[in-house]
Design a protein around this motif. Structure first.
Motif, PDB file in Angstrom:
ATOM      1  N   VAL A  38    -120.031   1.933   7.756  1.00  0.00           N
ATOM      2  CA  VAL A  38    -118.718   1.450   7.320  1.00  0.00           C
ATOM      3  C   VAL A  38    -117.637   2.422   7.764  1.00  0.00           C
ATOM      4  N   ASP A  41    -116.948   2.172  11.581  1.00  0.00           N
ATOM      5  CA  ASP A  41    -116.164   0.990  11.942  1.00  0.00           C
ATOM      6  C   ASP A  41    -114.704   1.138  11.526  1.00  0.00           C
ATOM      7  N   ARG A  42    -114.480   1.617  10.325  1.00  0.00           N
ATOM      8  CA  ARG A  42    -113.108   1.737   9.826  1.00  0.00           C
ATOM      9  C   ARG A  42    -112.349   2.840  10.551  1.00  0.00           C
ATOM     10  N   ASP A  45    -111.270   1.433  13.857  1.00  0.00           N
ATOM     11  CA  ASP A  45    -110.130   0.538  13.635  1.00  0.00           C
ATOM     12  C   ASP A  45    -108.840   1.348  13.459  1.00  0.00           C
ATOM     13  N   ALA A  46    -108.927   2.441  12.724  1.00  0.00           N
ATOM     14  CA  ALA A  46    -107.741   3.288  12.493  1.00  0.00           C
ATOM     15  C   ALA A  46    -107.264   3.910  13.797  1.00  0.00           C
ATOM     16  N   THR A  68    -108.292   7.458   7.351  1.00  0.00           N
ATOM     17  CA  THR A  68    -109.515   6.724   7.035  1.00  0.00           C
ATOM     18  C   THR A  68    -110.146   7.245   5.749  1.00  0.00           C
ATOM     19  N   GLU A  71    -108.178   5.984   2.755  1.00  0.00           N
ATOM     20  CA  GLU A  71    -108.375   4.552   2.547  1.00  0.00           C
ATOM     21  C   GLU A  71    -109.754   4.244   1.964  1.00  0.00           C
ATOM     22  N   LEU A  72    -110.801   4.833   2.523  1.00  0.00           N
ATOM     23  CA  LEU A  72    -112.157   4.501   2.117  1.00  0.00           C
ATOM     24  C   LEU A  72    -112.527   5.070   0.752  1.00  0.00           C
TER      25      LEU A  72
END
Length: 237
Positions: A38, A41-42, A45-46, A68, A71-72
């Protein structure tokens, strides 16, 4: 040939493994918060989302790591942990430059007969620092650091130097940034693949159909392409 340009990162020296190592450290630091897949992937994306704001390079990478992480963890990450992420990312700014085998010899020989250029993208300070630390700067007559490598940026540079695309060769490891844009404007390109390619730089096989460029296994093979007495146009096809 009037101008031969070299990409820098992962063409002249090792770069991507340093970023992979730092990303792995980020996964370790956040392992108790989120699954590694996860996070990967994130984080990607960032990075892509932030390219138009921060560009490429170490600073953008660090900012994307911090963003990231916040956010996570839904803001639960501590200030101490954020400092650890920043400290880990700082290693990307001053890591030892590991020049690829054969590069010194190739540049020394080619620079006697051709105008050479470093043509790379990324943060100005970061790239200038790596060029200086590499000890290769004196081989290059020109240095161009751009925010993006696309057809427009290549054409602008060639126009600035009064060089026609047919008189220009680009050498690099990225099909997306170093090869295809140059081929599209009528220039010639030499692809020297590296073992690791950032996902953003990968291209689909169908994008290569009908595109003419040379692929070499290593920089040492460049010398055969530019032998004195042999027209470059007969060696690069």
């Amino acid at each position: 040939m009037k101008l031969i340009a070299f990409d820098a990162d992962d063409t002249l020296w090792v770069n991507e493994p340093n970023y992979v190592n730092v990303k792995e450290k980020l996964c370790e630091l956040l392992a108790h918060y989120v699954d590694q897949d996860v996070l990967t992937d994130r984080f990607y994306d960032a990075q892509i989302r932030n390219l138009h704001m921060y560009g490429y390079g170490a600073k953008s990478f660090i900012l994307s790591m911090v963003e990231t992480a916040i956010e996570l963890t839904d803001g639960a990450i501590t200030g101490r942990e954020i400092q650890q992420i920043i400290d880990t990312g700082r290693k990307l700014i001053d890591f030892p430059i590991d020049v690829f085998d054969g590069i010194h010899e190739v540049l020394e020989i080619l620079s006697k007969d051709f105008d050479l250029m470093v043509l790379t993208k990324g943060d100005l300070f970061d790239q200038e620092s790596k060029i200086a630390r590499s000890g290769l700067g004196h081989f290059f007559k020109h240095v161009e650091i751009v925010s993006e490598k696309n057809e427009q940026s290549y054409q602008r540079i060639l126009d600035r130097y009064g060089v026609a695309p047919a008189d220009f060769i680009m050498i690099g490891n990225s099909l997306k940034s170093d090869i295809l844009p140059v081929v599209h404007i009528g220039g010639r390109a030499i692809h020297i693949p590296y073992s690791i390619t950032w996902a953003h730089e990968r291209v689909a096989d169908e994008q290569l159909v009908g595109k003419s460029f040379t692929t070499l296994a290593s920089a040492r093979e460049l010398l055969a392409c530019f032998q004195k007495g042999s027209p470059v146009s007969e060696n690069i096809n």
